[in-house]
Design a protein around this motif. Structure first.
Motif, PDB file in Angstrom:
ATOM      1  N   SER A  49      91.761  30.371 -12.171  1.00 24.87           N
ATOM      2  CA  SER A  49      90.900  30.662 -13.240  1.00 24.87           C
ATOM      3  C   SER A  49      90.493  32.147 -13.505  1.00 24.87           C
ATOM      4  CB  SER A  49      89.431  29.687 -12.890  1.00 24.87           C
ATOM      5  OG  SER A  49      88.759  30.577 -11.971  1.00 24.87           O
ATOM      6  N   PRO A  50      89.894  32.381 -14.653  1.00 23.97           N
ATOM      7  CA  PRO A  50      89.552  33.756 -14.820  1.00 23.97           C
ATOM      8  C   PRO A  50      88.433  34.225 -14.138  1.00 23.97           C
ATOM      9  CG  PRO A  50      90.163  32.832 -17.079  1.00 23.97           C
ATOM     10  CD  PRO A  50      90.240  31.827 -15.824  1.00 23.97           C
ATOM     11  N   GLY A  51      87.283  33.252 -13.556  1.00 24.18           N
ATOM     12  CA  GLY A  51      86.466  33.744 -12.828  1.00 24.18           C
ATOM     13  C   GLY A  51      86.830  33.914 -11.535  1.00 24.18           C
ATOM     14  N   HIS A  52      87.644  33.054 -10.828  1.00 23.39           N
ATOM     15  CA  HIS A  52      88.095  33.439  -9.672  1.00 23.39           C
ATOM     16  C   HIS A  52      88.982  34.799  -9.420  1.00 23.39           C
ATOM     17  CE1 HIS A  52      87.564  29.123  -8.233  1.00 23.39           C
ATOM     18  NE2 HIS A  52      86.497  29.669  -7.914  1.00 23.39           N
ATOM     19  N   ALA A  53      90.005  34.922 -10.630  1.00 28.22           N
ATOM     20  CA  ALA A  53      90.730  36.091 -10.549  1.00 28.22           C
ATOM     21  C   ALA A  53      89.669  37.282 -10.560  1.00 28.22           C
ATOM     22  CB  ALA A  53      91.614  36.193 -11.783  1.00 28.22           C
ATOM     23  N   SER A  54      88.699  37.347 -11.356  1.00 27.27           N
ATOM     24  CA  SER A  54      87.789  38.420 -11.441  1.00 27.27           C
ATOM     25  C   SER A  54      86.979  38.729  -9.890  1.00 27.27           C
ATOM     26  CB  SER A  54      86.598  38.033 -12.534  1.00 27.27           C
ATOM     27  OG  SER A  54      85.848  39.069 -12.571  1.00 27.27           O
ATOM     28  N   LEU A  55      86.651  37.611  -9.321  1.00 24.91           N
ATOM     29  CA  LEU A  55      85.951  38.005  -8.295  1.00 24.91           C
ATOM     30  C   LEU A  55      87.128  38.411  -7.136  1.00 24.91           C
ATOM     31  CD1 LEU A  55      83.816  34.433  -7.605  1.00 24.91           C
ATOM     32  CD2 LEU A  55      83.273  36.936  -7.909  1.00 24.91           C
ATOM     33  N   LEU A 422      83.747  34.794 -20.138  1.00 26.68           N
ATOM     34  CA  LEU A 422      82.634  34.989 -20.734  1.00 26.68           C
ATOM     35  C   LEU A 422      82.610  34.604 -22.566  1.00 26.68           C
ATOM     36  CD1 LEU A 422      79.523  35.722 -20.341  1.00 26.68           C
ATOM     37  CD2 LEU A 422      80.029  37.949 -21.619  1.00 26.68           C
ATOM     38  N   TYR A 423      83.862  34.894 -22.852  1.00 27.66           N
ATOM     39  CA  TYR A 423      84.140  34.458 -24.355  1.00 27.66           C
ATOM     40  C   TYR A 423      85.079  33.253 -24.513  1.00 27.66           C
ATOM     41  CZ  TYR A 423      82.483  39.004 -26.448  1.00 27.66           C
ATOM     42  OH  TYR A 423      81.711  40.014 -27.069  1.00 27.66           O
ATOM     43  N   GLN A 424      85.050  32.458 -23.349  1.00 29.36           N
ATOM     44  CA  GLN A 424      85.633  31.139 -23.363  1.00 29.36           C
ATOM     45  C   GLN A 424      87.260  31.202 -23.382  1.00 29.36           C
ATOM     46  OE1 GLN A 424      83.714  29.108 -26.268  1.00 29.36           O
ATOM     47  NE2 GLN A 424      81.596  29.643 -25.813  1.00 29.36           N
ATOM     48  N   GLY A 429      96.425  28.592 -22.685  1.00 27.30           N
ATOM     49  CA  GLY A 429      96.048  27.617 -23.809  1.00 27.30           C
ATOM     50  C   GLY A 429      97.014  28.027 -25.226  1.00 27.30           C
ATOM     51  N   GLY A 430      96.899  27.166 -26.088  1.00 28.04           N
ATOM     52  CA  GLY A 430      97.570  27.195 -27.349  1.00 28.04           C
ATOM     53  C   GLY A 430      96.668  28.273 -28.062  1.00 28.04           C
ATOM     54  N   ALA A 431      96.224  27.307 -29.179  1.00 28.90           N
ATOM     55  CA  ALA A 431      95.047  28.091 -30.252  1.00 28.90           C
ATOM     56  C   ALA A 431      93.814  28.369 -29.164  1.00 28.90           C
ATOM     57  CB  ALA A 431      94.940  27.389 -31.248  1.00 28.90           C
ATOM     58  N   GLN A 432      93.715  29.789 -29.169  1.00 31.19           N
ATOM     59  CA  GLN A 432      92.361  30.042 -28.647  1.00 31.19           C
ATOM     60  C   GLN A 432      91.162  29.954 -29.298  1.00 31.19           C
ATOM     61  OE1 GLN A 432      92.003  30.992 -25.379  1.00 31.19           O
ATOM     62  NE2 GLN A 432      94.055  31.290 -24.784  1.00 31.19           N
ATOM     63  N   PRO A 433      89.850  29.733 -28.665  1.00 32.13           N
ATOM     64  CA  PRO A 433      88.410  29.541 -29.557  1.00 32.13           C
ATOM     65  C   PRO A 433      88.117  30.998 -30.304  1.00 32.13           C
ATOM     66  CG  PRO A 433      88.154  28.999 -27.258  1.00 32.13           C
ATOM     67  CD  PRO A 433      89.292  29.562 -27.444  1.00 32.13           C
ATOM     68  N   VAL A 434      87.624  30.952 -31.433  1.00 30.17           N
ATOM     69  CA  VAL A 434      87.356  32.112 -32.331  1.00 30.17           C
ATOM     70  C   VAL A 434      86.758  33.153 -31.382  1.00 30.17           C
ATOM     71  CG1 VAL A 434      86.218  33.138 -34.191  1.00 30.17           C
ATOM     72  CG2 VAL A 434      87.194  30.944 -34.187  1.00 30.17           C
ATOM     73  N   ALA A 435      85.602  32.634 -30.466  1.00 27.95           N
ATOM     74  CA  ALA A 435      84.870  33.674 -29.502  1.00 27.95           C
ATOM     75  C   ALA A 435      85.894  34.545 -28.599  1.00 27.95           C
ATOM     76  CB  ALA A 435      83.971  32.846 -28.895  1.00 27.95           C
ATOM     77  N   ALA A 436      86.969  33.614 -28.246  1.00 25.31           N
ATOM     78  CA  ALA A 436      88.014  34.339 -27.128  1.00 25.31           C
ATOM     79  C   ALA A 436      88.810  35.413 -27.968  1.00 25.31           C
ATOM     80  CB  ALA A 436      88.734  33.238 -26.584  1.00 25.31           C
ATOM     81  N   VAL A 437      89.189  35.089 -29.222  1.00 23.89           N
ATOM     82  CA  VAL A 437      89.995  35.971 -29.991  1.00 23.89           C
ATOM     83  C   VAL A 437      89.155  37.248 -30.284  1.00 23.89           C
ATOM     84  CG1 VAL A 437      91.132  36.217 -32.089  1.00 23.89           C
ATOM     85  CG2 VAL A 437      91.226  34.230 -30.867  1.00 23.89           C
ATOM     86  N   ASN A 438      87.947  37.151 -30.603  1.00 26.46           N
ATOM     87  CA  ASN A 438      86.991  38.139 -30.763  1.00 26.46           C
ATOM     88  C   ASN A 438      86.629  39.086 -29.474  1.00 26.46           C
ATOM     89  OD1 ASN A 438      86.573  37.775 -33.662  1.00 26.46           O
ATOM     90  ND2 ASN A 438      84.693  36.402 -33.368  1.00 26.46           N
ATOM     91  N   GLY A 439      86.552  38.418 -28.484  1.00 26.99           N
ATOM     92  CA  GLY A 439      86.596  39.045 -27.128  1.00 26.99           C
ATOM     93  C   GLY A 439      87.777  39.847 -26.778  1.00 26.99           C
ATOM     94  N   VAL A 440      88.835  39.490 -27.092  1.00 28.43           N
ATOM     95  CA  VAL A 440      89.941  40.107 -26.780  1.00 28.43           C
ATOM     96  C   VAL A 440      89.985  41.471 -27.744  1.00 28.43           C
ATOM     97  CG1 VAL A 440      92.609  40.248 -27.104  1.00 28.43           C
ATOM     98  CG2 VAL A 440      91.620  38.220 -26.148  1.00 28.43           C
ATOM     99  N   LYS A 441      89.680  41.402 -28.786  1.00 25.71           N
ATOM    100  CA  LYS A 441      89.397  42.718 -29.500  1.00 25.71           C
ATOM    101  C   LYS A 441      88.425  43.382 -29.205  1.00 25.71           C
ATOM    102  CE  LYS A 441      87.437  42.610 -33.759  1.00 25.71           C
ATOM    103  NZ  LYS A 441      87.160  42.375 -35.338  1.00 25.71           N
ATOM    104  N   MET A 442      87.495  42.915 -28.659  1.00 24.35           N
ATOM    105  CA  MET A 442      86.490  43.956 -28.077  1.00 24.35           C
ATOM    106  C   MET A 442      86.991  44.605 -26.805  1.00 24.35           C
ATOM    107  SD  MET A 442      83.716  44.011 -29.834  1.00 24.35           S
ATOM    108  CE  MET A 442      82.208  44.496 -28.790  1.00 24.35           C
TER     109      MET A 442
END
Length: 482
Positions: A49-55, A422-424, A429-442
């Motif tokens: 998971s992204p959380g475990h990878a981060s740790l 944090l950006y979900q 995954g296939g289509a990512q949530p809008v928040a995740a796409v914006n997080g990637v841009k940031m």
């Protein structure tokens, strides 16, 4: 108290510079893979998971930074052999580093808990052997010659080699992984890392055979670890370079690891296909069809290629500017300009492919001008310490910088996966949530710009300018000759 010098006028042959540069080419086959693919490997191939990878990346990276590097630096400074202090470490660690790199990117069929433990163990060992190899290698640049201009030249050779490693990893490796695995990215990355380990081991042995240590402290210069650390804490340029190194690698790890997510989840694939069609057709006509039909792999590779090619152009010009204006001023100005082109990505909608590529090229050129200067400045800090304290402790100064590198890499990689979580972001995954796409841009624009801009501010307090460089070199030359 003086330093024995066996260097004549300090001039280095092209063969020795090229041989030395192969060591960083080898190490960066590992390091660039960590920066570019480790987060993606853990989340989308290995299955964490992204959380475990981060740790994993944060905790192991910080333990390695503060635990391994100071110990190895102190041991290297106290190594005595017929080959010198630092060259033996390059030889001794060449094979183990290659083996553990293969294991770290393997995907054993364990339970999730077993995979987590395996990731911790292999990543820890990889950072241990990387430190034991690359720290003495970096310190070697401080004892090959006492000439600061020759160090500028040596750094240029070294970082052209680094760019070749980066070019391979960031341009071709994703496509090669997909082809080598026959559709399985897990099998593909294991095969690719095996070949890189073999090639890297051979290069490290060549570095050992073609280099020579010339700046050798006399016995009366010996000091204890406590004295070395006290010297460091009083060395203001060293403190600034430690912080600067950390900030630089936070940015490199964050944006370098985010680009693969950027192309997979943000960039408009239809527009990307149209943009790439004439380029891929031209490459196919001249027999360079490396990327296949996948627009994401092709776009990611060619995007990185443009940046790296112009980084190499910047590296080749770096010595000329540094000799004329001084390392500090060139580094600060070029780092600031390169950051502006990172920030520009926050303004680009998914369909603005051309502007993305142009910004990457311009960022690459100006950042390339800074690349050789970072390590040349750290070697200058070792001279500054000897100039001030009449004691030379090259490896421990470089080990402190490696702490900054590892902390920066760990923080940048951990921030990448933490911000994705944090950006979900949904792994695989296939289509990512809008928040995740914006997080990637940031993650390719605003977030990585902050450490770079902070580093520019720190350089205002760095006192080794062009005039001081010349004074230090002249004073140390007189001491060594006497």
């Amino acid at each position: 108290m003086t330093t024995k010098r066996i260097a004549g006028n300090g001039h280095l042959s092209v063969m020795e510079k090229a041989g030395y540069s192969l060591g960083d080419l080898a190490a960066n086959l590992v390091f660039q893979t960590l920066m570019t693919y480790l987060a993606y490997f853990y989340t989308d191939i290995y299955g964490l998971s992204p959380g475990h990878a981060s740790l994993v990346m944060l905790i192991v990276g910080l333990v390695a930074a503060f635990g391994f590097n100071p110990v190895i630096g102190a041991l290297a400074d106290r190594t005595h052999s017929r080959w010198g202090k630092f060259r033996p470490w390059i030889l001794w660690t060449s094979v183990p580093l290659g083996l553990i790199a293969i294991l770290a990117f393997s995907t054993p069929d364990f339970s999730y808990k077993g995979k987590l433990i395996y990731a911790v163990v292999t990543y820890t060992l990889l950072l241990l052997f990387y430190a034991a190899n690359n720290l003495p290698y970096s310190a070697l640049s401080g004892v090959i010659t006492g000439s600061m201009q020759e160090r500028n030249s040596l750094s240029s050779y070294r970082f052209v080699a680094v760019m070749f490693a980066q070019f391979f990893v960031q341009v071709f490796m994703l496509s090669i992984i997909e082809r080598a695995g026959g559709g399985s990215k897990a099998a593909g990355i294991e095969k690719v890392m095996t070949w890189l380990a073999v090639i890297g081991t051979v290069m490290l042995i060549i570095t050992f055979l073609t280099t020579k240590e010339r700046i050798i402290p006399k016995p009366e210069q010996k000091s204890g670890l406590k004295q070395d650390l006290q010297d460091l804490l009083k060395n203001r340029p060293w403190i600034i370079m430690l912080l600067l190194t950390t900030l630089v690698f936070v940015t490199l790890a964050m944006k370098g690891g985010a680009y693969v997510y950027y192309f997979k989840n943000y960039v408009d694939k239809e527009r990307l296909t149209i943009f790439l069609r004439p380029i891929l057709q031209f490459l196919s006509e001249i027999g360079m069809d490396f990327f296949g039909e996948d627009p994401v792999s092709a776009g990611f590779g060619l995007f990185n290629a443009g940046g790296i090619i112009f980084m190499i152009v910047g590296i080749t010009l770096s010595k000329r500017f540094a000799d004329k204006y001084g390392k500090r001023d060139v580094f600060g100005i070029c780092l600031f300009i390169s950051t502006l082109f990172i920030l520009a990505f926050v303004c680009y909608p998914p369909r603005f492919i051309g502007l993305m590529f142009i910004s990457q090229i311009l960022h690459g050129f100006f950042y390339g001008l800074t690349i050789p200067l970072l390590w040349a400045m750290i070697a200058d800090v070792a001279d500054y310490s000897e100039w001030k304290n009449n004691r030379r402790a090259t490896a421990i100064i470089f080990s402190a910088m490696m702490v900054g590198l590892k902390v920066g890499l760990s923080l940048g990689s951990a921030l990448l996966t933490w911000i994705l979580d944090l950006y979900q972001y949904v792994p695989n995954g296939g289509a990512q949530p809008v928040a995740a796409v914006n997080g990637v841009k940031m993650l390719v624009s605003v977030f990585p710009s902050i450490p770079f801009l902070t580093g520019v501010g720190l350089l205002c307090f760095y006192r080794i300018d062009k005039k001081t460089e010349a004074q230090i070199e002249n004073d140390l030359r007189q001491k060594r000759n006497s």
